[in-house]
Motif scaffolding. Structure first.
Motif, PDB file in Angstrom:
ATOM      1  N   ALA A   1       0.836  -1.204   0.000  1.00 46.61           N
ATOM      2  CA  ALA A   1       0.000   0.000   0.000  1.00 46.61           C
ATOM      3  C   ALA A   1       0.869   1.252   0.000  1.00 46.61           C
ATOM      4  O   ALA A   1       0.627   2.188  -0.759  1.00 46.61           O
ATOM      5  CB  ALA A   1      -0.944  -0.007   1.206  1.00 46.61           C
ATOM      6  N   MET A   2       1.898   1.242   0.852  1.00 43.62           N
ATOM      7  CA  MET A   2       2.799   2.393   0.913  1.00 43.62           C
ATOM      8  C   MET A   2       3.575   2.538  -0.388  1.00 43.62           C
ATOM      9  O   MET A   2       3.726   3.646  -0.922  1.00 43.62           O
ATOM     10  CB  MET A   2       3.741   2.264   2.104  1.00 43.62           C
ATOM     11  N   ALA A   3       4.061   1.424  -0.921  1.00 45.39           N
ATOM     12  CA  ALA A   3       4.817   1.468  -2.175  1.00 45.39           C
ATOM     13  C   ALA A   3       3.943   1.988  -3.321  1.00 45.39           C
ATOM     14  O   ALA A   3       4.404   2.793  -4.150  1.00 45.39           O
ATOM     15  CB  ALA A   3       5.367   0.084  -2.516  1.00 45.39           C
ATOM     16  N   ASN A   4       2.691   1.558  -3.372  1.00 40.83           N
ATOM     17  CA  ASN A   4       1.790   2.018  -4.433  1.00 40.83           C
ATOM     18  C   ASN A   4       1.619   3.535  -4.406  1.00 40.83           C
ATOM     19  O   ASN A   4       1.630   4.185  -5.448  1.00 40.83           O
ATOM     20  CB  ASN A   4       0.429   1.339  -4.323  1.00 40.83           C
ATOM     21  N   VAL A   5       1.464   4.100  -3.206  1.00 40.65           N
ATOM     22  CA  VAL A   5       1.315   5.552  -3.089  1.00 40.65           C
ATOM     23  C   VAL A   5       2.585   6.247  -3.556  1.00 40.65           C
ATOM     24  O   VAL A   5       2.531   7.237  -4.296  1.00 40.65           O
ATOM     25  CB  VAL A   5       0.942   5.959  -1.642  1.00 40.65           C
ATOM     26  N   LEU A   6       3.739   5.719  -3.153  1.00 43.49           N
ATOM     27  CA  LEU A   6       5.004   6.322  -3.570  1.00 43.49           C
ATOM     28  C   LEU A   6       5.207   6.229  -5.085  1.00 43.49           C
ATOM     29  O   LEU A   6       5.676   7.180  -5.714  1.00 43.49           O
ATOM     30  CB  LEU A   6       6.170   5.658  -2.835  1.00 43.49           C
ATOM     31  N   ILE A   7       4.860   5.100  -5.655  1.00 47.18           N
ATOM     32  CA  ILE A   7       4.993   4.923  -7.104  1.00 47.18           C
ATOM     33  C   ILE A   7       4.097   5.913  -7.854  1.00 47.18           C
ATOM     34  O   ILE A   7       4.521   6.543  -8.814  1.00 47.18           O
ATOM     35  CB  ILE A   7       4.682   3.468  -7.498  1.00 47.18           C
ATOM     36  N   GLU A   8       2.861   6.051  -7.395  1.00 48.16           N
ATOM     37  CA  GLU A   8       1.932   6.983  -8.036  1.00 48.16           C
ATOM     38  C   GLU A   8       2.395   8.435  -7.893  1.00 48.16           C
ATOM     39  O   GLU A   8       2.085   9.280  -8.733  1.00 48.16           O
ATOM     40  CB  GLU A   8       0.527   6.823  -7.460  1.00 48.16           C
ATOM     41  N   ALA A   9       3.148   8.719  -6.834  1.00 47.04           N
ATOM     42  CA  ALA A   9       3.605  10.094  -6.581  1.00 47.04           C
ATOM     43  C   ALA A   9       4.856  10.458  -7.376  1.00 47.04           C
ATOM     44  O   ALA A   9       5.239  11.628  -7.416  1.00 47.04           O
ATOM     45  CB  ALA A   9       3.871  10.285  -5.091  1.00 47.04           C
ATOM     46  N   LYS A  10       5.508   9.504  -8.021  1.00 48.15           N
ATOM     47  CA  LYS A  10       6.776   9.785  -8.692  1.00 48.15           C
ATOM     48  C   LYS A  10       6.715  10.936  -9.693  1.00 48.15           C
ATOM     49  O   LYS A  10       7.596  11.804  -9.682  1.00 48.15           O
ATOM     50  CB  LYS A  10       7.336   8.539  -9.359  1.00 48.15           C
ATOM     51  N   PRO A  11       5.729  11.016 -10.571  1.00 44.14           N
ATOM     52  CA  PRO A  11       5.704  12.156 -11.496  1.00 44.14           C
ATOM     53  C   PRO A  11       5.659  13.503 -10.764  1.00 44.14           C
ATOM     54  O   PRO A  11       6.317  14.464 -11.178  1.00 44.14           O
ATOM     55  CB  PRO A  11       4.435  11.928 -12.327  1.00 44.14           C
ATOM     56  N   ALA A  12       4.902  13.551  -9.681  1.00 42.63           N
ATOM     57  CA  ALA A  12       4.828  14.798  -8.910  1.00 42.63           C
ATOM     58  C   ALA A  12       6.164  15.104  -8.246  1.00 42.63           C
ATOM     59  O   ALA A  12       6.588  16.261  -8.184  1.00 42.63           O
ATOM     60  CB  ALA A  12       3.716  14.708  -7.866  1.00 42.63           C
ATOM     61  N   ILE A  13       6.847  14.077  -7.751  1.00 46.45           N
ATOM     62  CA  ILE A  13       8.164  14.269  -7.132  1.00 46.45           C
ATOM     63  C   ILE A  13       9.166  14.748  -8.168  1.00 46.45           C
ATOM     64  O   ILE A  13       9.968  15.653  -7.910  1.00 46.45           O
ATOM     65  CB  ILE A  13       8.646  12.968  -6.449  1.00 46.45           C
ATOM     66  N   ASP A  14       9.133  14.164  -9.362  1.00 47.37           N
ATOM     67  CA  ASP A  14      10.018  14.619 -10.436  1.00 47.37           C
ATOM     68  C   ASP A  14       9.778  16.091 -10.765  1.00 47.37           C
ATOM     69  O   ASP A  14      10.727  16.864 -10.920  1.00 47.37           O
ATOM     70  CB  ASP A  14       9.828  13.769 -11.693  1.00 47.37           C
ATOM     71  N   SER A  15       8.515  16.478 -10.864  1.00 45.21           N
ATOM     72  CA  SER A  15       8.179  17.881 -11.149  1.00 45.21           C
ATOM     73  C   SER A  15       8.641  18.792 -10.018  1.00 45.21           C
ATOM     74  O   SER A  15       9.166  19.881 -10.260  1.00 45.21           O
ATOM     75  CB  SER A  15       6.672  18.045 -11.351  1.00 45.21           C
ATOM     76  N   LEU A  16       8.449  18.345  -8.790  1.00 41.08           N
ATOM     77  CA  LEU A  16       8.886  19.124  -7.636  1.00 41.08           C
ATOM     78  C   LEU A  16      10.396  19.327  -7.670  1.00 41.08           C
ATOM     79  O   LEU A  16      10.887  20.442  -7.446  1.00 41.08           O
ATOM     80  CB  LEU A  16       8.470  18.414  -6.345  1.00 41.08           C
TER      81      LEU A  16
END
Length: 92
Positions: A34-49
């Protein structure tokens, strides 16, 4: 159990663990998944940040500003989602 992805150990407050444990129970996946899924989904936002922060003279200050804005927007979005779910529930 061997895995092709690297493992990362993190320490989180109990309320964060509880929130992900709740998500895990609802979705039927393990806590770590569950935690990994959230982190994976957040990657594009982290890259943009990272792209934005790399251009700043004071990235820590900019990150604080963006975090505050993000929290405000997330609160609004969560309220909208809850309202929609409650409306759908009433229609059933």
């Amino acid at each position: 159990m061997p895995t092709k992805h690297p493992r990362v150990a993190i320490t989180v407050p109990e309320d964060i663990k509880s929130a992900y444990a709740r998500l895990s129970g609802i979705t039927g996946v393990s806590l770590s998944k569950a935690m990994a899924n959230v982190l994976i989904e957040a990657k594009p936002a982290i890259d943009s940040l990272c792209d934005v922060l790399e251009q700043q003279s004071n990235p820590s200050q900019k990150l604080a500003e963006l975090a505050a804005l993000s929290n405000e927007m997330n609160n609004d979005n969560q309220t909208d989602i809850v309202d929609r779910l409650e409306a759908e529930k009433r229609q059933k």
